[in-house]
Enzyme design. Structure first.
Site, PDB file in Angstrom:
ATOM      1  N   HIS A  37      59.658  35.392  51.920  1.00  0.00           N
ATOM      2  CA  HIS A  37      59.149  35.028  50.594  1.00  0.00           C
ATOM      3  C   HIS A  37      60.308  34.926  49.618  1.00  0.00           C
ATOM      4  O   HIS A  37      61.334  35.589  49.777  1.00  0.00           O
ATOM      5  CB  HIS A  37      58.108  36.031  50.095  1.00  0.00           C
ATOM      6  N   HIS A  86      61.142  35.321  45.570  1.00  0.00           N
ATOM      7  CA  HIS A  86      60.686  35.750  44.245  1.00  0.00           C
ATOM      8  C   HIS A  86      61.134  34.708  43.221  1.00  0.00           C
ATOM      9  O   HIS A  86      62.313  34.315  43.206  1.00  0.00           O
ATOM     10  CB  HIS A  86      61.333  37.084  43.854  1.00  0.00           C
TER      11      HIS A  86
HETATM   12  P1  AMP Z   1      60.282  42.376  48.807  1.00  0.00           P
HETATM   13  O1  AMP Z   1      60.659  43.751  48.307  1.00  0.00           O
HETATM   14  O2  AMP Z   1      61.291  41.319  48.487  1.00  0.00           O
HETATM   15  O3  AMP Z   1      59.883  42.407  50.265  1.00  0.00           O
HETATM   16  O4  AMP Z   1      59.006  41.962  47.952  1.00  0.00           O
HETATM   17  C1  AMP Z   1      57.700  42.247  48.316  1.00  0.00           C
HETATM   18  C2  AMP Z   1      56.879  42.030  47.078  1.00  0.00           C
HETATM   19  O5  AMP Z   1      55.524  41.908  47.436  1.00  0.00           O
HETATM   20  C3  AMP Z   1      56.973  43.168  46.055  1.00  0.00           C
HETATM   21  O6  AMP Z   1      57.527  42.699  44.838  1.00  0.00           O
HETATM   22  C4  AMP Z   1      55.522  43.615  45.903  1.00  0.00           C
HETATM   23  O7  AMP Z   1      55.185  43.952  44.573  1.00  0.00           O
HETATM   24  C5  AMP Z   1      54.758  42.404  46.388  1.00  0.00           C
HETATM   25  N1  AMP Z   1      53.440  42.692  46.894  1.00  0.00           N
HETATM   26  C6  AMP Z   1      53.109  43.636  47.810  1.00  0.00           C
HETATM   27  N2  AMP Z   1      51.775  43.615  48.035  1.00  0.00           N
HETATM   28  C7  AMP Z   1      51.262  42.623  47.258  1.00  0.00           C
HETATM   29  C8  AMP Z   1      49.958  42.104  47.044  1.00  0.00           C
HETATM   30  N3  AMP Z   1      48.885  42.601  47.684  1.00  0.00           N
HETATM   31  N4  AMP Z   1      49.795  41.084  46.158  1.00  0.00           N
HETATM   32  C9  AMP Z   1      50.876  40.581  45.509  1.00  0.00           C
HETATM   33  N5  AMP Z   1      52.115  41.032  45.671  1.00  0.00           N
HETATM   34  C10 AMP Z   1      52.331  42.036  46.530  1.00  0.00           C
END
Ligand code: AMP
Ligand code: ZN
Length: 131
Positions: free
Chosen positions: A97, A99
């Protein structure tokens, strides 16, 4: 089990910013700034290093378009595009993903600092990388 695959399959609700056959973009549940969005491929792939070229192109291209959309609609003055790859880089969800983080000035909640570390011998670094 992958939480983002469950979101893609609509087993877990999310706030959808954009969706097509290849990608899904949703509001990050933990908004680091207003409009913080994550863009993911619909096909499960753990990270950018393991994804095929086409998936990388599709996701980063979508992220760039969403960056433009967010900047226009939120009135942000800038946008950060950030991909965390690997635990030490801050990756917590093992589904690729990007950001997309609108920026509103020095006093918003995100800080990305390129602090100087010890000097590096660039020739030696190049030799390491290029062999
Ligand atoms: P990363 O730390 O780059 O793997 O980012 C994962 C992101 O996913 C974090 O910023 C979380 O806040 C986000 N996240 C986790 N669960 C959910 C969810 N159910 N809906 C939306 N975002 C999420
Ligand atoms: Zn997944």
């Amino acid at each position: 089990m992958c939480i983002f695959c469950d979101i893609i399959d609509h087993k877990i609700p999310s706030s959808v910013v954009y969706e097509d056959d290849e990608v899904l973009a949703i509001l990050d549940i933990s908004q680091v700034t207003r409009g913080h969005t994550i863009v993911m491929p619909k096909v499960h792939t753990p990270n950018v290093l393991e994804a095929d070229d086409e998936t990388v192109r599709t996701v980063f291209s979508a992220a760039a378009r969403i960056a433009a959309l967010l900047k226009e609609k939120t009135g942000a003055s800038g946008v950060n595009l950030l991909n965390n790859c690997g635990e030490s880089a801050g990756q917590t969800v093992d589904h690729l993903h990007v950001h997309v983080i609108p920026r509103y000035g020095e006093n918003d909640a995100i800080q990305i600092a390129f602090n100087p570390s010890e000097p590096q011998d660039l020739a030696e670094v190049l030799q390491t990388i290029k062999g």
